[in-house]
Write a protein that holds these residues in place. Structure first.
Motif, PDB file in Angstrom:
ATOM      1  N   UNK A  30       0.851  -1.185   0.000  1.00 55.78           N
ATOM      2  CA  UNK A  30       0.000   0.000   0.000  1.00 55.78           C
ATOM      3  C   UNK A  30       0.886   1.233   0.000  1.00 55.78           C
ATOM      4  N   UNK A  31       0.425   2.286  -0.689  1.00 55.51           N
ATOM      5  CA  UNK A  31       1.271   3.465  -0.802  1.00 55.51           C
ATOM      6  C   UNK A  31       0.444   4.734  -0.703  1.00 55.51           C
ATOM      7  N   UNK A  32       1.139   5.840  -0.484  1.00 54.26           N
ATOM      8  CA  UNK A  32       0.490   7.137  -0.376  1.00 54.26           C
ATOM      9  C   UNK A  32      -0.219   7.480  -1.679  1.00 54.26           C
ATOM     10  N   UNK A  33      -1.378   8.129  -1.557  1.00 56.06           N
ATOM     11  CA  UNK A  33      -2.171   8.514  -2.722  1.00 56.06           C
ATOM     12  C   UNK A  33      -3.232   7.505  -3.090  1.00 56.06           C
ATOM     13  N   UNK A  34      -3.244   6.372  -2.420  1.00 59.70           N
ATOM     14  CA  UNK A  34      -4.239   5.352  -2.716  1.00 59.70           C
ATOM     15  C   UNK A  34      -5.473   5.540  -1.836  1.00 59.70           C
ATOM     16  N   UNK A  35      -6.619   5.257  -2.433  1.00 57.17           N
ATOM     17  CA  UNK A  35      -7.883   5.193  -1.708  1.00 57.17           C
ATOM     18  C   UNK A  35      -8.313   3.735  -1.791  1.00 57.17           C
ATOM     19  N   UNK A  36      -7.993   2.959  -0.728  1.00 55.86           N
ATOM     20  CA  UNK A  36      -8.177   1.511  -0.737  1.00 55.86           C
ATOM     21  C   UNK A  36      -9.454   1.168   0.013  1.00 55.86           C
ATOM     22  N   UNK A  37     -10.298   0.375  -0.641  1.00 62.40           N
ATOM     23  CA  UNK A  37     -11.527  -0.109  -0.015  1.00 62.40           C
ATOM     24  C   UNK A  37     -11.399  -1.605   0.178  1.00 62.40           C
ATOM     25  N   UNK A  38     -11.583  -2.070   1.425  1.00 67.45           N
ATOM     26  CA  UNK A  38     -11.527  -3.496   1.752  1.00 67.45           C
ATOM     27  C   UNK A  38     -12.943  -3.945   2.057  1.00 67.45           C
ATOM     28  N   UNK A  39     -13.375  -4.973   1.350  1.00 68.12           N
ATOM     29  CA  UNK A  39     -14.752  -5.439   1.518  1.00 68.12           C
ATOM     30  C   UNK A  39     -14.766  -6.948   1.711  1.00 68.12           C
ATOM     31  N   UNK A  40     -15.901  -7.465   2.034  1.00 64.58           N
ATOM     32  CA  UNK A  40     -16.065  -8.897   2.279  1.00 64.58           C
ATOM     33  C   UNK A  40     -17.174  -9.119   3.286  1.00 64.58           C
ATOM     34  N   UNK A  41     -17.608 -10.384   3.364  1.00 70.09           N
ATOM     35  CA  UNK A  41     -18.698 -10.677   4.289  1.00 70.09           C
ATOM     36  C   UNK A  41     -18.207 -10.598   5.723  1.00 70.09           C
TER      37      UNK A  41
END
Length: 761
Positions: A30-41
């Motif tokens: 993961x790095x700066x500038x990222x918009x990371x979405x973590x999903x799952x049940x």
């Protein structure tokens, strides 16, 4: 190099012997500038992954790198520094401080970062406006709705301004319009930060996320997005941000001591119920410790007061024997000054006679007692009445059936002979009787009347002033060294029968001797020659020159002395009453002061010595039944055990009261507060509660002193505790508060921030 790298990272949970996997062998960059979405049940491991990345939870396998640095060796303190420097969190359950206002919750994050107050005020107000809560800024969080609390949590995360922002269901409690605004805000932040969001609602973030990570059963099963396409833009944005003056890589300052103090004071009062409960506990502690302290001192004093003195028959622990430094007689002004001195219960002027005894007797009854002036009798006789003539006396003793006989009322009005030192005898009548009790602690028929007793358990005889003066002369005579210088020879005389005796047939200025003294002179007779009588006592030295009126023999004895039976008076030397007075009538050189309480003896001694007196405190010069040091050796371990018991009782009760504070400190740990600042805040809170309780304790004692509050227990504190004792008590309480805060904080920091939060919550 990347902001965050995970290599084969696994997290396990242990519960009741069962091991469960949170995440398993996760690899992620993961790095700066990222918009990371973590999903799952639910249960897929997305929240666990977020907690590991944010340093809220530890990991058991693999390695996590932060800007290329390994973290597997990190301690809890290292992760707190990491969270303070790198992480801003938005929690699914908000993790706000319910007793704080909106403003205080947001400002707390910046205070932990060590920001200046002026910067905090400006930035917090701007952020509150940005999330639409400005009108609620001074409202406690506990009074907000779920959506409003979520916005406060987001505002707090924004206030930290760190490289990484993690959010667990940040829009879960918001309506669609508010949620859209938060998503736009997070998108804007992601331009120069790493933003990681865990959510069930992927649709809200689909058009904004640069990267979508899907998890299942603790593993990453899908990782898609435009991270590579945006990395160059992110690097350029980060460069511009550094040029603008904000350096995220710089280590933030620790929370200032002044801020720690303010937070501790705020926490002491922000929950009234908690404050009152702690106050009661500390009042119990100060009461129990001080009571034990007083008990030890009281026991030692009790032992010190129980005993006897070889020189003073009437021993009383309240008694202080006083003489003037120049050894001159006491005057009326001296008496008045002593009687009016603070804490003086009574004054006995005839101190030298207070320890002297006389007999009164007739053919039917005899009584042995110590001598006191009738003015010292402070109650009406139980039988008979007060004297109405100089030859009447009052007796004081036990109603035990034998001191006064079976019918003590029959003694009233009868005549008895008193024999005193110096050969003095006088007929007296018993005017009244004062009972001290039954002598065995048993109830008598007149117990209600006789319950008030003298301060001494000795039998007393109360005489008129004229008789007291005669007794005093006889006492001085018997306790003085009297010598006679006759024709160059010195002879020691004793006063009384067979020695120096008063005889009214001898004119003033003359002395009558036995015929045996004629042989001392050349002409064979002593008449017309001079003798010198010299008497020396503790307080005076007196010399008297007398003319020998003659000598007496068997034939002339009765004519010259007026006495019969020479055999009963063989060898006696006779002088006139006035000459006897010149030798021995010298006034009072010693008095006894009785204090109202033995605890005032030290102060009275100091005051009298400053006033020009020599002082002897009897309770400091006695033969005790038990040594004070032995009492101290016995009492000290007991006192220590009691204080330790009080400490542990207080700790467990305070621990229960502070249970709610566990969530508070777990929360501030999540925000990056270290162990030492948290410990100091807790210490300030408990010490403040402790000192307020101590101040109330001292106030109660003062109110007792000025008689607004009346308590026998507090009177003991007034009597036994000195300024030094109050200081020692305050130190003991402070140490207890510090130790309790230390033990409590160790329990808070015994595991990871998330583990502690789960346990406390």
């Amino acid at each position: 190099m990347g902001m965050i790298k995970l290599r084969n990272v696994s997290k396990y949970y242990y519960s009741k012997g069962i091991i469960a996997s949170g995440i398993s062998r996760v690899n992620l960059d993961l790095d700066s500038g990222e918009f990371v979405v973590i999903t799952g049940e639910s249960g897929s491991g997305k929240s666990t992954l977020l907690n590991v990345i944010s340093g809220l939870d530890t990991y058991e396998e693999g390695e996590m790198y932060i800007e290329g640095k390994e973290t597997s060796h990190y301690t809890a303190s290292d992760f707190e520094d990491y969270r303070q420097q790198y992480i801003s969190c938005i929690f699914q359950s908000f993790n706000l401080i319910s007793s704080y206002t909106v403003y205080q919750n947001i400002a707390l994050a910046m205070q932990i970062d060590g920001r200046e107050p002026a910067e905090i005020r400006q930035k917090v107000n701007d952020i509150i406006k940005k999330v639409g809560l400005f009108e609620f800024r001074n409202r406690k969080v506990s009074k907000l709705s779920g959506g409003q609390k979520q916005r406060v949590a987001i505002a707090r995360a924004l206030a930290k301004d760190t490289k990484i922002l993690v959010a667990d269901e940040p829009t879960g409690n918001l309506d669609s319009e508010s949620a859209e605004g938060i998503v736009d805000l997070l998108t804007d932040i992601a331009s120069d930060k790493l933003v990681i969001v865990v959510t069930h609602n992927y649709e809200q973030f689909r058009d904004h996320a640069t990267r979508i990570i899907k998890m299942h059963d603790g593993k990453i099963v899908e990782d898609t997005g435009a991270a590579l396409a945006r990395r160059e833009d992110a690097a350029a944005s980060a460069y511009r941000h550094r040029r603008s003056g904000t350096d995220h890589s710089a280590k933030k300052e620790k929370i200032p001591y002044g801020t720690q103090l303010r937070l501790g004071v705020r926490n002491a009062f922000n929950l009234p119920a908690k404050f009152l409960l702690l106050l009661l506990v500390f009042l119990f502690v100060v009461g129990a410790v001080s009571a034990q302290y007083v008990t030890v001192k009281k026991q030692k004093d009790t032992v010190a007061e129980e005993g006897w003195n070889n020189f003073f028959a009437n021993y009383d622990p309240k008694r202080i024997v006083v003489e003037k430094q120049d050894r001159s007689p006491f005057t009326k002004a001296d008496y008045e000054a002593l009687e009016n001195a603070p804490h003086v219960e009574k004054l006995i002027r005839e101190d030298v006679m207070y320890d002297s005894s006389v007999y009164i007797e007739n053919d039917e009854f005899s009584f042995y007692g110590f001598v006191l002036d009738i003015g010292n009798l402070d109650k009406e006789p139980d039988l008979g009445g007060m004297p109405k003539a100089d030859d009447e006396v009052v007796l004081s003793g036990y109603d035990d059936g034998w001191t006064f006989g079976e019918n003590p009322e029959e003694l009233i009005g009868k005549t008895y002979t008193v024999a005193a030192d110096g050969g003095y005898e006088q007929k007296v009548k018993v005017a009244g009787i004062v009972f001290l009790g039954d002598g065995e602690g048993r109830e008598s028929d007149t117990e209600s009347e006789y319950s008030e007793t003298d301060d001494t358990e000795n039998s007393m005889i109360y005489f008129s002033k004229p008789f007291i003066e005669e007794v005093r002369k006889g006492l001085y005579a018997s306790n003085s060294k009297t010598t006679m210088l006759i024709n160059g020879s010195e002879e020691t005389l004793f006063v009384g029968t067979g020695g120096l005796v008063v005889n009214e047939n001898v004119p003033e200025g003359y002395i009558l001797l036995p015929t045996s003294y004629d042989g001392l002179f050349k002409k064979g007779y002593a008449a017309g020659n001079e003798v010198k009588l010299h008497t020396k006592a503790l307080y005076y030295d007196q010399e008297l020159t007398l003319m020998i009126m003659g000598t007496y023999g068997e034939k002339t004895f009765e004519k010259k002395t007026g006495l019969k039976n020479l055999a009963d008076h063989d060898g006696e030397i006779y002088i006139n009453t006035m000459d006897f007075r010149r030798l021995y009538e010298k006034g009072n050189f010693q008095v006894s002061v009785f204090v109202d309480d033995t605890k005032n003896s030290v102060g009275m001694k100091d005051m009298l010595e400053r006033g020009g007196y020599h002082v002897l405190v009897l309770k400091d010069h006695i033969n005790s039944f038990m040594d004070e040091e032995i009492v101290g050796i016995i009492q000290l371990p007991i006192a220590v055990i009691v204080c330790l018991a009080v400490f542990f009782i207080a700790y467990f009760v305070i621990r229960l009261i502070l249970k709610s504070r566990g969530v508070y400190f777990a929360t501030v740990r999540m925000l990056g507060m270290g162990k030492e600042p948290a410990r100091r805040i807790m210490r300030v809170e408990l010490v403040l509660d402790c000192m307020i309780a101590y101040a109330l304790f001292v106030l109660f004692i003062y109110l007792n002193r000025i008689e607004i509050v009346k308590s026998a227990i507090l009177m003991d504190h007034l009597a036994y505790l000195t300024m030094r004792d109050y200081i020692i008590l305050a130190i003991i309480l402070l140490v207890m508060a510090v130790l309790i805060s230390g033990r409590f904080m160790r329990s808070i920091f015994k595991s990871s921030a998330m583990g502690t939060y789960r346990e406390e919550a």
